[in-house]
Write a protein that holds these residues in place. Structure first.
Motif, PDB file in Angstrom:
ATOM      1  N   LEU A 123       0.830  -1.204   0.000  1.00 18.57           N
ATOM      2  CA  LEU A 123       0.000   0.000   0.000  1.00 18.57           C
ATOM      3  C   LEU A 123       0.865   1.254   0.000  1.00 18.57           C
ATOM      4  CD1 LEU A 123      -2.699   1.478   0.227  1.00 18.57           C
ATOM      5  CD2 LEU A 123      -2.598   1.136   2.720  1.00 18.57           C
ATOM      6  N   SER A 124       1.893   1.279   0.855  1.00 15.90           N
ATOM      7  CA  SER A 124       2.764   2.456   0.897  1.00 15.90           C
ATOM      8  C   SER A 124       3.517   2.636  -0.413  1.00 15.90           C
ATOM      9  CB  SER A 124       3.755   2.342   2.060  1.00 15.90           C
ATOM     10  OG  SER A 124       4.637   1.247   1.888  1.00 15.90           O
ATOM     11  N   ILE A 127       1.074   4.246  -2.832  1.00 10.30           N
ATOM     12  CA  ILE A 127       0.906   5.669  -2.520  1.00 10.30           C
ATOM     13  C   ILE A 127       2.135   6.456  -2.973  1.00 10.30           C
ATOM     14  CG2 ILE A 127       0.652   7.333  -0.643  1.00 10.30           C
ATOM     15  CD1 ILE A 127      -0.839   5.155   0.936  1.00 10.30           C
ATOM     16  N   LEU A 130       1.903   6.987  -6.717  1.00 12.90           N
ATOM     17  CA  LEU A 130       0.927   8.034  -7.027  1.00 12.90           C
ATOM     18  C   LEU A 130       1.510   9.423  -6.783  1.00 12.90           C
ATOM     19  CD1 LEU A 130      -2.407   6.597  -5.565  1.00 12.90           C
ATOM     20  CD2 LEU A 130      -1.837   6.938  -7.987  1.00 12.90           C
ATOM     21  N   ASP A 131       2.233   9.577  -5.672  1.00 13.30           N
ATOM     22  CA  ASP A 131       2.830  10.874  -5.367  1.00 13.30           C
ATOM     23  C   ASP A 131       3.899  11.237  -6.391  1.00 13.30           C
ATOM     24  OD1 ASP A 131       3.258  13.233  -3.866  1.00 13.30           O
ATOM     25  OD2 ASP A 131       4.925  12.293  -2.806  1.00 13.30           O
ATOM     26  N   ILE A 142       1.420  14.086  -1.768  1.00 15.49           N
ATOM     27  CA  ILE A 142       0.814  13.152  -0.820  1.00 15.49           C
ATOM     28  C   ILE A 142       1.856  12.865   0.262  1.00 15.49           C
ATOM     29  CG2 ILE A 142      -0.221  10.874  -0.505  1.00 15.49           C
ATOM     30  CD1 ILE A 142      -0.858  10.890  -3.511  1.00 15.49           C
ATOM     31  N   LEU A 144       3.092  10.905   4.003  1.00 18.20           N
ATOM     32  CA  LEU A 144       2.966   9.822   4.966  1.00 18.20           C
ATOM     33  C   LEU A 144       3.662  10.257   6.257  1.00 18.20           C
ATOM     34  CD1 LEU A 144       3.800   6.685   2.757  1.00 18.20           C
ATOM     35  CD2 LEU A 144       1.548   7.351   3.650  1.00 18.20           C
ATOM     36  N   ALA A 184       5.360  11.005   0.164  1.00 17.16           N
ATOM     37  CA  ALA A 184       5.256   9.559  -0.053  1.00 17.16           C
ATOM     38  C   ALA A 184       6.142   9.092  -1.205  1.00 17.16           C
ATOM     39  CB  ALA A 184       3.806   9.177  -0.322  1.00 17.16           C
ATOM     40  N   SER A 185       6.545  10.013  -2.069  1.00 13.00           N
ATOM     41  CA  SER A 185       7.382   9.651  -3.223  1.00 13.00           C
ATOM     42  C   SER A 185       8.680   8.978  -2.817  1.00 13.00           C
ATOM     43  CB  SER A 185       7.689  10.893  -4.066  1.00 13.00           C
ATOM     44  OG  SER A 185       8.344  11.880  -3.285  1.00 13.00           O
TER      45      SER A 185
END
Length: 319
Positions: A123-124, A127, A130-131, A142, A144, A184-185
Motif C-alpha cells: 500500500l505504501s 501511494i 501516485l505521489d 501526498i 505519509l 510519499a514519493s
C-alpha cells in the motif's frame, strides 16, 4: 530521515568548533531554514545534490577565510549514507564520520516489511508511486507520517521508548514549521533506485569512522560492521544502545569525544590549540552569513555536514 539542523545538531557543531574546526551546518531544500516547495521532500538524489552544493560553496566562498583544502564530512542516519555518496565523486575529502547510517536498501526494506507487513508495504509503495506521478502533472503532494508505531505506514516505525528518544532532541518551536510527515514519493524512489551507499565504500580513499548502535531498529547494524571492514581506511565505533540514544546524555558525551579526536587527527590539528582556532573559524562563517556572534546561533551554522543538509545556498536551480 526528515530531520533538520535545529533537531539536536547544534551540540555536534559546538563540539567540533571548540575543537578547532570551522563548522558548516545546512538544511536540505524544503526543510528548516531552506526554501523550496513542496515542503519536507525527502529524496536521496536531491539530498546528495545538496551535499555537493554545500561542499562547492565552502570551497568557493570560504577559502579566503579558512583552509578549505581539508574538508571533512559528517552525517547521521540517512545522511550517514549521503556523506559516502558525496565523497565517492568529490576529490580531496580528508575524512568522514558516518553515524548510524542508512547503507543498504535491501536490508532496510526487509526490516521495514517485517515491521509493517506485506499488505501495508505494498500500500505504501502504491501511494509512493501516485505521489511520484503527481509531481509530473503538478498535483498536490501526498504525505505519509515520518514517525509512527510498528505496523503503521510511517517511514520510521518506532516503539514508545524510541519515539520518546526521537522527539527528545527536537526544539519547542521548529524552524520552517516542520511537521511529522514526508512526501510519499520517497517510498517509490527507494524501491526504484535501491539507494545503497555501501556500494561506494570500497572506492573511498579517505579515513571513515563508522558509528554503530547495536540495538538499531532503523539501520541494520550488520551493514555498518560490513562497511567498516570493506573500507580502505575504515574504523568502527560501536555502542550498546538504540538509534536515537546516541544524540544526548552520557552516550553522546562519549562518542563526540572520539569523533572530535578522529577529525583532529586526520586534519593535522591533534597538537594544535583548540579554542583559538575554533573561535576564528566560527567568527569567519558568522561574518559571511550575516549572523550575530551570540554563541548558539553561530554554532548552529557550522560542519562540513549534518543530518539535515542544504537548500538556501543553491536554491534556484531546482525550482
Amino acid at each position: 530521515m526528515g530531520a533538520q539542523k535545529d533537531m539536536g545538531l547544534n551540540a555536534y557543531a559546538q563540539a567540533f568548533a571548540v575543537a578547532g574546526l570551522a563548522v558548516f551546518v545546512f538544511d536540505y531544500r524544503t526543510f528548516g531554514g531552506s526554501q523550496g516547495e513542496p515542503r519536507q521532500w525527502v529524496s536521496p538524489s536531491r539530498h546528495v545534490e545538496d551535499w555537493h552544493a554545500a561542499v562547492a560553496y565552502v570551497k568557493a566562498e570560504l577559502s579566503s577565510e579558512m583552509d578549505t583544502s581539508r574538508i571533512c564530512l559528517w552525517g547521521t542516519s540517512f545522511a550517514g549514507g549521503h556523506v559516502l555518496a558525496t565523497a565517492y565523486d568529490t576529490p580531496g575529502i580528508t575524512a568522514i564520520i558516518s553515524q548510524v547510517p542508512h547503507l543498504d536498501a535491501r536490508a532496510a526494506t526487509l526490516l521495514s516489511v517485517k515491521k509493517r507487513g506485506i499488505p501495508k508495504a505494498l500500500l505504501s509503495l502504491g501511494i509512493g508511486l501516485l505521489d511520484t506521478l503527481g509531481t509530473y502533472v503538478r498535483l498536490p503532494p501526498i504525505y505519509l507520517p515520518l514517525v509512527g508505531p510498528p505496523g503503521s505506514l510511517a517511514f520510521m516505525q518506532l516503539d514508545e521508548f524510541e519515539t520518546k528518544e526521537y522527539f527528545s532532541k527536537h526544539p519547542q518551536v521548529y524552524q520552517g514549521d516542520w511537521q511529522n510527515i514526508a512526501r510519499a514519493s520517497l517510498v517509490w524512489e527507494l524501491f526504484r533506485h535501491k539507494y545503497s551507499p555501501i556500494k561506494y565504500v570500497p572506492d573511498i580513499k579517505c579515513p571513515i569512522l563508522f558509528v554503530a548502535a547495536s540495538e538499531d531498529c532503523l539501520c541494520p547494524v550488520g551493514q555498518i560492521y560490513k562497511a567498516a571492514k570493506i573500507a580502505q581506511q575504515g574504523q568502527l565505533l560501536a555502542r550498546d544502545c538504540t538509534h536515537f540514544e546516541l544524540y544526548r546524555g552520557k552516550l553522546f558525551e562519549g562518542i563526540i569525544s572520539e569523533q572530535v579526536n578522529f577529525f583532529r587527527q586526520h586534519t593535522g590539528l591533534a597538537n594544535a590549540p583548540a579554542r583559538i582556532t575554533a573561535a576564528a573559524g566560527v567568527r569567519a562563517i558568522a561574518k559571511l552569513a550575516g549572523i550575530p556572534e551570540n554563541g548558539k546561533q553561530t554554532a548552529a551554522l557550522g560542519c562540513a555536514a549534518a543530518e539535515a543538509p542544504l537548500g538556501d545556498i543553491d536554491e534556484e536551480r531546482d525550482q
